[in-house]
Motif scaffolding. Structure first.
Motif, PDB file in Angstrom:
ATOM      1  N   ARG A  60     -13.164 -22.566 -12.427  1.00  0.00           N
ATOM      2  CA  ARG A  60     -14.843 -22.514 -12.771  1.00  0.00           C
ATOM      3  C   ARG A  60     -15.333 -21.258 -13.128  1.00  0.00           C
ATOM      4  O   ARG A  60     -16.047 -21.099 -13.895  1.00  0.00           O
ATOM      5  N   LYS A 120     -17.316 -20.141 -16.525  1.00  0.00           N
ATOM      6  CA  LYS A 120     -18.593 -19.651 -16.549  1.00  0.00           C
ATOM      7  C   LYS A 120     -18.822 -18.279 -17.365  1.00  0.00           C
ATOM      8  O   LYS A 120     -19.711 -18.122 -18.400  1.00  0.00           O
ATOM      9  N   THR A 121     -17.703 -17.510 -17.242  1.00  0.00           N
ATOM     10  CA  THR A 121     -17.724 -16.165 -17.804  1.00  0.00           C
ATOM     11  C   THR A 121     -17.500 -16.299 -19.372  1.00  0.00           C
ATOM     12  O   THR A 121     -18.079 -15.655 -20.099  1.00  0.00           O
ATOM     13  N   MET A 177     -17.890 -26.551 -15.135  1.00  0.00           N
ATOM     14  CA  MET A 177     -18.435 -25.240 -14.851  1.00  0.00           C
ATOM     15  C   MET A 177     -20.026 -25.346 -14.245  1.00  0.00           C
ATOM     16  O   MET A 177     -20.574 -24.456 -13.424  1.00  0.00           O
ATOM     17  N   SER A 178     -20.687 -26.463 -14.492  1.00  0.00           N
ATOM     18  CA  SER A 178     -22.098 -26.545 -14.238  1.00  0.00           C
ATOM     19  C   SER A 178     -22.140 -27.044 -12.784  1.00  0.00           C
ATOM     20  O   SER A 178     -21.411 -27.872 -12.216  1.00  0.00           O
ATOM     21  N   ASP A 179     -23.097 -26.775 -12.144  1.00  0.00           N
ATOM     22  CA  ASP A 179     -23.394 -27.329 -10.667  1.00  0.00           C
ATOM     23  C   ASP A 179     -24.494 -28.598 -10.533  1.00  0.00           C
ATOM     24  O   ASP A 179     -24.087 -29.434  -9.943  1.00  0.00           O
ATOM     25  N   TYR A 235     -18.621 -18.646 -20.955  1.00  0.00           N
ATOM     26  CA  TYR A 235     -19.828 -18.945 -21.712  1.00  0.00           C
ATOM     27  C   TYR A 235     -20.960 -18.036 -21.232  1.00  0.00           C
ATOM     28  O   TYR A 235     -22.201 -18.306 -21.566  1.00  0.00           O
ATOM     29  N   CYS A 290     -27.307 -27.730 -16.268  1.00  0.00           N
ATOM     30  CA  CYS A 290     -27.263 -28.135 -17.608  1.00  0.00           C
ATOM     31  C   CYS A 290     -27.839 -29.627 -18.105  1.00  0.00           C
ATOM     32  O   CYS A 290     -28.222 -30.221 -17.300  1.00  0.00           O
ATOM     33  N   ILE A 315     -25.560 -23.024 -12.297  1.00  0.00           N
ATOM     34  CA  ILE A 315     -25.734 -23.627 -13.390  1.00  0.00           C
ATOM     35  C   ILE A 315     -26.194 -24.916 -13.359  1.00  0.00           C
ATOM     36  O   ILE A 315     -25.789 -25.809 -12.982  1.00  0.00           O
ATOM     37  N   PHE A 331     -21.924 -16.466 -18.673  1.00  0.00           N
ATOM     38  CA  PHE A 331     -22.354 -16.492 -17.368  1.00  0.00           C
ATOM     39  C   PHE A 331     -21.812 -15.717 -16.012  1.00  0.00           C
ATOM     40  O   PHE A 331     -20.446 -15.279 -16.395  1.00  0.00           O
ATOM     41  N   ASP A 361     -23.368 -17.670 -10.657  1.00  0.00           N
ATOM     42  CA  ASP A 361     -24.592 -18.118 -11.139  1.00  0.00           C
ATOM     43  C   ASP A 361     -24.417 -19.902 -10.686  1.00  0.00           C
ATOM     44  O   ASP A 361     -23.409 -20.370 -10.759  1.00  0.00           O
TER      45      ASP A 361
END
Length: 381
Positions: A186, A190-191, A274-276, A193, A203, A201, A195, A199
């Motif tokens: 993850r 993030k990196t 990758m989003s939370d 994209y 979305c 995130i 971020f 972070d």
């Protein structure tokens, strides 16, 4: 049997290469019962006609159509007159009656599939569309079995005079999902994209149209941004993009909000993984395929209390159905959901929302005697 699936909606529904296509997922499920399926999918006139074999007995034809707003006009001369049955994603589509008339002339069983029976817009435009629907497509629903995507859609159709309405929930096409997402890095995603690994995130994946409430999304983000190391990622394009950019600039959020117009569907699993959090602020959401996908990928969903999320988030731990935007804010600023709850809901989503159930409901109408005896070919239930 030879079966057709027709989708004349030209509002981005099932856009090739960018969605977990409802018509293809359902087509595969019907084909798994031993039938041959042809999908007739409308595209805008400036796009290219194309026929693709999806394998497993499914072919899709992308057909440029003349249109009235999002309502596509399908030339029935393009249809196979030897079809046995047709399922049509119909909703309020204005040109459905001439397709049904073609089916009647050729002895083809016609089954409409409805997510909503009212305009999703407001004001004069909505009143005009509701009136045109009432004197056209709605009359079809009065005299034939109808499949509804949700219980709420069924209740709406019954109130409008339909007599035989059966619920057949939308499903996820399991063949299009990345079942190995838990092994992804993850932090690296993030990196990639832009971020930072730490972070948090949030979305959103949606057309940038008024009913999706992109400006309210940014305002909500602005209110919670200092609570954690939040970043907002918006995937979408549409008429409100200039207003969205203005809102982001007015709130000085350029360093915290990223907008990507399009992400190819084969990459969408990366966004969810990758989003939370995934937010859906559309108060008129018919179903919400992105909500379902986010749940599958263990991305915590907070959604406005609308028809679709009310169905898909029922009993889903780690996710929240929210009557107000303030409830969404509270969810974002509360402790993060437990990983075990998110995993449990992921398994429940892929188990309870499969296209096979919808396929069986359609076949029970199209050919009840064949539906019981049809062979199965191994598509997951």
């Amino acid at each position: 049997m030879k079966i057709a699936i027709v989708c004349t909606m030209l509002n981005g529904f099932g856009r090739k290469g960018f969605y977990n296509s409802q018509e293809i997922g359902l087509g595969r499920a019907i084909a798994a019962h031993g039938h041959t399926v042809t999908i007739y999918k409308g595209v805008r006139m400036e796009e290219t006609a194309e026929t693709l074999s999806m394998g497993e007995g499914v072919t899709i034809q992308y057909i440029p159509m003349r249109r009235f707003g999002p309502h596509g006009y399908l030339k029935t001369s393009l249809l196979d007159p030897t079809l046995d049955a047709m399922l049509c994603f119909s909703d309020q589509q204005q040109f459905i009656p001439h397709i049904e008339a073609y089916c009647r002339r050729h002895g083809i069983v016609f089954v409409p599939y409805v997510g909503t029976a009212h305009s999703l817009h407001s004001g004069l435009r909505a009143r005009v569309m509701d009136f045109l629907f009432s004197i056209g497509t709605l009359r079809l629903y009065h005299r034939m079995p109808v499949l509804a995507k949700t219980t709420a859609a069924r209740e709406e159709l019954l109130k409008l005079g339909a007599k035989d309405v059966r619920v057949a929930n939308v499903g996820l096409d399991a063949t299009e999902l990345n079942h190995d997402y838990l092994n992804a890095d993850r932090a690296q995603l993030k990196t990639s994209y832009g971020f930072e690994p730490d972070d948090v995130i949030i979305c959103n994946v949606a057309r940038l149209d008024p009913e999706k409430r992109p400006l309210e999304l940014v305002e909500l983000f602005d209110r919670v941004k200092e609570q954690r190391k939040f970043r907002l990622l918006i995937i979408g394009e549409g008429v409100m993009r200039p207003q969205l950019d203005e809102k982001i600039a007015a709130l000085s959020l350029q360093d915290r909000v990223k907008v990507i117009p399009r992400v190819p569907y084969e990459k969408m699993w990366e966004i969810y993984t990758m989003s939370d959090y995934y937010l859906n602020l559309n108060r008129g959401e018919i179903f919400g395929m992105a909500v379902m996908e986010a749940v599958f990928y263990c991305c915590s969903v907070a959604a406005s209390d609308a028809l679709g999320p009310r169905t898909t988030l029922s009993g889903m731990k780690g996710h929240k159905l929210c009557p107000t935007d303030q409830d969404i804010e509270s969810w974002l600023t509360a402790p993060s959901p437990a990983e075990a709850d998110l995993l449990e809901s992921s398994a429940k989503m892929i188990r309870d929302f499969s296209w096979n159930r919808c396929a069986e409901a359609f076949l029970a109408i199209a050919a009840p005697e064949k539906a019981a005896a049809a062979p199965r070919t191994g598509i997951p239930a």
